[in-house]
Design a protein around this motif. Structure first.
Motif, PDB file in Angstrom:
ATOM      1  N   VAL A 254       0.814  -1.218   0.000  1.00 40.19           N
ATOM      2  CA  VAL A 254       0.000   0.000   0.000  1.00 40.19           C
ATOM      3  C   VAL A 254       0.850   1.272   0.000  1.00 40.19           C
ATOM      4  O   VAL A 254       0.407   2.305  -0.505  1.00 40.19           O
ATOM      5  N   LYS A 255       2.045   1.210   0.519  1.00 39.76           N
ATOM      6  CA  LYS A 255       2.889   2.411   0.543  1.00 39.76           C
ATOM      7  C   LYS A 255       3.149   2.917  -0.869  1.00 39.76           C
ATOM      8  O   LYS A 255       3.126   4.134  -1.123  1.00 39.76           O
ATOM      9  N   ALA A 256       3.378   2.001  -1.808  1.00 36.67           N
ATOM     10  CA  ALA A 256       3.611   2.392  -3.203  1.00 36.67           C
ATOM     11  C   ALA A 256       2.325   2.918  -3.831  1.00 36.67           C
ATOM     12  O   ALA A 256       2.339   3.915  -4.571  1.00 36.67           O
ATOM     13  N   VAL A 262      -1.665   9.800  -4.437  1.00 39.06           N
ATOM     14  CA  VAL A 262      -1.431  11.187  -4.023  1.00 39.06           C
ATOM     15  C   VAL A 262      -0.924  12.016  -5.203  1.00 39.06           C
ATOM     16  O   VAL A 262      -1.411  13.129  -5.462  1.00 39.06           O
ATOM     17  N   ASP A 263       0.045  11.473  -5.934  1.00 42.31           N
ATOM     18  CA  ASP A 263       0.591  12.197  -7.090  1.00 42.31           C
ATOM     19  C   ASP A 263      -0.478  12.406  -8.159  1.00 42.31           C
ATOM     20  O   ASP A 263      -0.589  13.492  -8.744  1.00 42.31           O
ATOM     21  N   ASN A 267      -2.284  15.908  -9.685  1.00 50.74           N
ATOM     22  CA  ASN A 267      -2.326  16.181 -11.117  1.00 50.74           C
ATOM     23  C   ASN A 267      -3.754  16.470 -11.589  1.00 50.74           C
ATOM     24  O   ASN A 267      -3.990  17.385 -12.383  1.00 50.74           O
ATOM     25  N   LEU A 268      -4.716  15.704 -11.074  1.00 52.90           N
ATOM     26  CA  LEU A 268      -6.113  15.893 -11.464  1.00 52.90           C
ATOM     27  C   LEU A 268      -6.655  17.215 -10.943  1.00 52.90           C
ATOM     28  O   LEU A 268      -7.371  17.931 -11.669  1.00 52.90           O
ATOM     29  N   THR A 291      -8.668  10.256  -3.102  1.00 52.99           N
ATOM     30  CA  THR A 291      -9.253   9.132  -3.837  1.00 52.99           C
ATOM     31  C   THR A 291     -10.589   9.450  -4.504  1.00 52.99           C
ATOM     32  O   THR A 291     -11.039   8.690  -5.354  1.00 52.99           O
ATOM     33  N   VAL A 292     -11.230  10.538  -4.112  1.00 52.03           N
ATOM     34  CA  VAL A 292     -12.499  10.952  -4.736  1.00 52.03           C
ATOM     35  C   VAL A 292     -12.434  12.450  -5.010  1.00 52.03           C
ATOM     36  O   VAL A 292     -12.367  13.247  -4.072  1.00 52.03           O
TER      37      VAL A 292
END
Length: 353
Positions: A254-256, A262-263, A267-268, A291-292
């Motif tokens: 999950v760390k990756a 997040v990145d 960007n979005l 995430t949303v």
């Protein structure tokens, strides 16, 4: 069809193969008291702890979904009242449900552009459970790790429960900072709906044993006793658990995934900031969900965007609750590929051309 709906959302394409394997391995008809299921359950619990950083001494249970967890926690961990901190529809629904079971339940609403007001809370010593939603799917907000830590430090003697439906298995949550976490698998897990994950600290289980509430099939103390042998109190979603095991085996830690989400969310947010007719619903960067993504426009424009997107085989998420008509939502879950987001961007650039 590109699916950006925030749950149920896109499933991993490997699910097709896993389903065939499940049939071939005979898991679909396996008795839930038999050794084949026990081995599956044990392996899945071990993978959950390893892949998404759940503490080794925490207990994991399988439910039908997050909504069932609302009921389990209120009926099995409170005699008098819980306290609910919320800024959106799902947190408020949890509070409303709690009041039906325990009429003395209390709640505090806060603004979607503000951090959770930990310093302003006045929670009495008779409160047995503090409840909040880490990632509010309805409006695209999140409670930061710092706020959770502050809440944990201020109310060390009270159990804390966290609805992590839109973040568990996507973000690297600090499970040790709360006693209970739960989620459904149709979001960051990249799985079909119909399975929930409930995570409890030793302290939460101790409280359940003290209460010894056994009036329901999903009473927590009964679930705990069965899970000592990696079994469930009821016939579980065996296929869902099998698919969960397979997904966890093949996914990165999950760390990756956290860093990727997040990145990509950053960007979005930057991409959608360029359009004049669309606004980010959440103005405060500190409390924006990773995430949303929730976007706001006129009702007419929102309706037009969703219809045109669907015509191009792109499914966007509807608004929810108070934001039903003037927002749309975009899921940023691990199963959705970067190239799919690039196609989504091309659609919006073409739409405004």
């Amino acid at each position: 069809m590109l699916n950006f709906y925030p749950g149920p959302s896109k499933v991993y394409p490997e699910i097709r193969t896993y389903l065939s394997d499940a049939y071939d391995e005979g898991i679909l008809g396996a008795p839930h008291r038999g050794e084949q299921f026990v081995q599956l359950s044990r392996a899945t619990v071990g993978l959950l702890k390893r892949k998404i950083n759940i503490p080794e001494d925490y207990y994991i249970f399988f439910t039908s979904g997050a909504t069932e967890c609302w009921e389990i926690l209120i009926q099995s961990l409170t005699k008098h009242k819980s306290y609910h901190i919320y800024n959106g529809s799902f947190g408020e629904k949890w509070f409303d449900y709690a009041k039906k079971l325990r009429p003395n339940a209390e709640g505090l609403a806060f603004d979607l552009n503000e951090p959770m007001p930990v310093e302003q809370l006045k929670i009495g010593s008779d409160t047995e459970l503090i409840c909040f939603t880490q990632n509010e799917t309805s409006n695209g907000t999140q409670v930061s790790a710092t706020s959770i830590l502050n809440l944990h430090n201020r109310y060390r003697d009270t159990l804390i429960a966290v609805d992590a439906t839109s973040s568990m298995a996507g973000l690297n949550l600090k499970f040790i900072k709360a006693d209970i976490w739960f989620a459904s698998v149709q979001k960051c897990f990249g799985l079909p709906a119909g399975l929930g994950i409930l995570v409890c600290s030793p302290r939460a289980i101790f409280r359940a044993k003290q209460m010894a509430e056994r009036g329901h099939y999903n009473s927590l103390v009964s679930m705990y006793e069965k899970m000592l042998n990696y079994q469930t109190t009821h016939t579980p979603n065996v296929l869902g658990i099998y698919l969960l095991r397979r997904v966890l085996e093949d996914r990165p830690f999950v760390k990756a995934l956290d860093q990727e989400l997040v990145d990509r969310s950053q960007n979005l947010y930057e991409f959608f900031s360029q359009f004049q007719d669309i606004q980010l619903l959440v103005e405060n960067e500190e409390v924006r969900s990773r995430t949303v993504i929730a976007l706001q426009a006129t009702e007419r424009l929102v309706d037009d965007i969703k219809k045109r997107a669907l015509h191009h085989n792109i499914r966007l998420g509807n608004g929810y609750g108070p934001w039903l008509r003037n927002t749309f939502r975009i899921a940023n879950f691990p199963a959705i590929l970067d190239e799919e987001f690039e196609e989504l961007k091309r659609f919006f650039l073409h739409y405004y051309a």
